[in-house]
Design a protein around this motif. Structure first.
Motif, PDB file in Angstrom:
ATOM      1  N   PRO A 156      40.428  27.236 108.725  1.00 47.35           N
ATOM      2  CA  PRO A 156      41.248  28.429 108.530  1.00 47.35           C
ATOM      3  C   PRO A 156      42.649  28.015 108.084  1.00 47.35           C
ATOM      4  O   PRO A 156      43.186  27.017 108.546  1.00 47.35           O
ATOM      5  CB  PRO A 156      41.285  29.071 109.912  1.00 47.35           C
ATOM      6  N   ASN A 157      43.210  28.762 107.162  1.00 44.25           N
ATOM      7  CA  ASN A 157      44.534  28.519 106.578  1.00 44.25           C
ATOM      8  C   ASN A 157      44.582  27.329 105.617  1.00 44.25           C
ATOM      9  O   ASN A 157      45.644  27.022 105.095  1.00 44.25           O
ATOM     10  CB  ASN A 157      45.613  28.351 107.649  1.00 44.25           C
ATOM     11  N   GLU A 158      43.473  26.613 105.399  1.00 47.92           N
ATOM     12  CA  GLU A 158      43.440  25.516 104.427  1.00 47.92           C
ATOM     13  C   GLU A 158      43.196  26.136 103.049  1.00 47.92           C
ATOM     14  O   GLU A 158      42.176  26.764 102.818  1.00 47.92           O
ATOM     15  CB  GLU A 158      42.316  24.538 104.771  1.00 47.92           C
ATOM     16  N   HIS A 159      44.155  25.973 102.159  1.00 47.99           N
ATOM     17  CA  HIS A 159      44.051  26.608 100.842  1.00 47.99           C
ATOM     18  C   HIS A 159      43.030  25.881  99.967  1.00 47.99           C
ATOM     19  O   HIS A 159      42.953  24.666  99.937  1.00 47.99           O
ATOM     20  CB  HIS A 159      45.402  26.631 100.132  1.00 47.99           C
ATOM     21  N   LEU A 160      42.248  26.672  99.257  1.00 46.14           N
ATOM     22  CA  LEU A 160      41.251  26.161  98.319  1.00 46.14           C
ATOM     23  C   LEU A 160      41.573  26.736  96.953  1.00 46.14           C
ATOM     24  O   LEU A 160      41.720  27.949  96.809  1.00 46.14           O
ATOM     25  CB  LEU A 160      39.854  26.614  98.762  1.00 46.14           C
ATOM     26  N   ALA A 161      41.721  25.888  95.964  1.00 47.02           N
ATOM     27  CA  ALA A 161      41.985  26.375  94.605  1.00 47.02           C
ATOM     28  C   ALA A 161      40.733  27.074  94.089  1.00 47.02           C
ATOM     29  O   ALA A 161      39.611  26.706  94.448  1.00 47.02           O
ATOM     30  CB  ALA A 161      42.341  25.209  93.690  1.00 47.02           C
TER      31      ALA A 161
ATOM     32  N   SER B 195      34.302  29.564  94.223  1.00 42.88           N
ATOM     33  CA  SER B 195      34.851  29.691  95.571  1.00 42.88           C
ATOM     34  C   SER B 195      36.351  29.920  95.486  1.00 42.88           C
ATOM     35  O   SER B 195      37.022  29.379  94.610  1.00 42.88           O
ATOM     36  CB  SER B 195      34.589  28.419  96.376  1.00 42.88           C
ATOM     37  N   CYS B 196      36.861  30.709  96.429  1.00 40.86           N
ATOM     38  CA  CYS B 196      38.296  30.974  96.494  1.00 40.86           C
ATOM     39  C   CYS B 196      38.637  31.412  97.910  1.00 40.86           C
ATOM     40  O   CYS B 196      37.765  31.834  98.660  1.00 40.86           O
ATOM     41  CB  CYS B 196      38.697  32.054  95.495  1.00 40.86           C
ATOM     42  N   ASN B 197      39.894  31.304  98.281  1.00 31.68           N
ATOM     43  CA  ASN B 197      40.357  31.857  99.560  1.00 31.68           C
ATOM     44  C   ASN B 197      41.828  32.233  99.496  1.00 31.68           C
ATOM     45  O   ASN B 197      42.488  32.352 100.504  1.00 31.68           O
ATOM     46  CB  ASN B 197      40.078  30.909 100.728  1.00 31.68           C
ATOM     47  N   GLY B 198      42.322  32.460  98.285  1.00 37.77           N
ATOM     48  CA  GLY B 198      43.734  32.781  98.101  1.00 37.77           C
ATOM     49  C   GLY B 198      44.135  34.152  98.610  1.00 37.77           C
ATOM     50  O   GLY B 198      45.275  34.357  99.008  1.00 37.77           O
ATOM     51  N   LYS B 199      43.194  35.111  98.589  1.00 37.50           N
ATOM     52  CA  LYS B 199      43.515  36.462  99.067  1.00 37.50           C
ATOM     53  C   LYS B 199      42.213  37.200  99.361  1.00 37.50           C
ATOM     54  O   LYS B 199      41.143  36.795  98.904  1.00 37.50           O
ATOM     55  CB  LYS B 199      44.348  37.228  98.043  1.00 37.50           C
ATOM     56  N   ASP B 200      42.316  38.269 100.116  1.00 42.56           N
ATOM     57  CA  ASP B 200      41.144  39.087 100.411  1.00 42.56           C
ATOM     58  C   ASP B 200      40.513  39.588  99.113  1.00 42.56           C
ATOM     59  O   ASP B 200      41.222  40.015  98.192  1.00 42.56           O
ATOM     60  CB  ASP B 200      41.527  40.285 101.278  1.00 42.56           C
ATOM     61  N   GLY B 201      39.203  39.543  99.053  1.00 41.49           N
ATOM     62  CA  GLY B 201      38.480  40.074  97.898  1.00 41.49           C
ATOM     63  C   GLY B 201      38.602  39.249  96.635  1.00 41.49           C
ATOM     64  O   GLY B 201      38.340  39.751  95.551  1.00 41.49           O
ATOM     65  N   CYS B 202      38.986  37.982  96.753  1.00 41.19           N
ATOM     66  CA  CYS B 202      39.184  37.168  95.552  1.00 41.19           C
ATOM     67  C   CYS B 202      37.877  36.874  94.812  1.00 41.19           C
ATOM     68  O   CYS B 202      37.903  36.385  93.693  1.00 41.19           O
ATOM     69  CB  CYS B 202      39.913  35.868  95.886  1.00 41.19           C
ATOM     70  N   ASN B 203      36.724  37.209  95.394  1.00 38.77           N
ATOM     71  CA  ASN B 203      35.432  36.967  94.727  1.00 38.77           C
ATOM     72  C   ASN B 203      34.980  38.170  93.906  1.00 38.77           C
ATOM     73  O   ASN B 203      33.822  38.307  93.579  1.00 38.77           O
ATOM     74  CB  ASN B 203      34.363  36.583  95.736  1.00 38.77           C
ATOM     75  N   HIS B 204      35.906  39.021  93.503  1.00 33.96           N
ATOM     76  CA  HIS B 204      35.537  40.223  92.760  1.00 33.96           C
ATOM     77  C   HIS B 204      35.560  40.034  91.255  1.00 33.96           C
ATOM     78  O   HIS B 204      34.818  40.684  90.548  1.00 33.96           O
ATOM     79  CB  HIS B 204      36.491  41.373  93.117  1.00 33.96           C
TER      80      HIS B 204
END
Length: 139
Positions: free
Chosen positions: A83-88, A106-115
């Motif tokens: 958690p909190n580890e940023h993934l480009a 894959s992404c985790n920069g913001k909510d819903g980034c897989n849209h």
């Protein structure tokens, strides 16, 4: 003495499968789906690892395409993403036998980034150097 509390990063991702609903394909229809709280989703294989990344998977099998969006648990190397580890934003494309092709982003920069479809575009930027290197090896 003040006690510090660790705040767990809660990531929400779009959760759908185009086999069930075409709105999951591109262009994505956000109004058809809800986001899933990935901190509340676990896999039986990894019962202590909540989802910490969003994924978009596009599969092609015998000329039939399917798009799956949801929470992800491990990176490409099988390592946990904390958690909190940023993934480009990154995309990987793989080909197999019998007309099988898979691309996952894959992404985790913001909510819903897989849209969005921009995740697919970034995979093209990974593939172009590979094609050029093959060209120079053949020559």
């Amino acid at each position: 003495m003040i006690e510090l509390q660790t705040i767990m990063y809660g990531l929400s991702c779009w959760d759908c499968n185009s086999l069930i609903n075409n709105g999951c394909n591109d262009p994505f229809k956000e109004d058809d789906f809800a986001m899933a709280d990935c901190t509340q989703k676990f896999l039986p294989r990894y019962p202590n690892q909540p989802g910490t990344i969003c994924r978009k998977i596009v599969q092609k099998v015998n000329d039939e395409y399917r798009t799956i969006r949801g929470c992800g648990y491990l990176d490409d190397a099988g390592k946990e993403i904390k958690p909190n580890e940023h993934l480009a934003n990154e995309c990987v494309k793989r080909a197999g036998t019998f007309s099988v092709l898979i691309q996952y982003c894959s992404c985790n920069g913001k909510d819903g980034c897989n849209h969005s479809h921009h995740l697919i575009v970034s995979s093209i930027t990974l593939i172009i150097p590979f094609i050029f290197s093959l060209y120079y090896i053949i020559l």
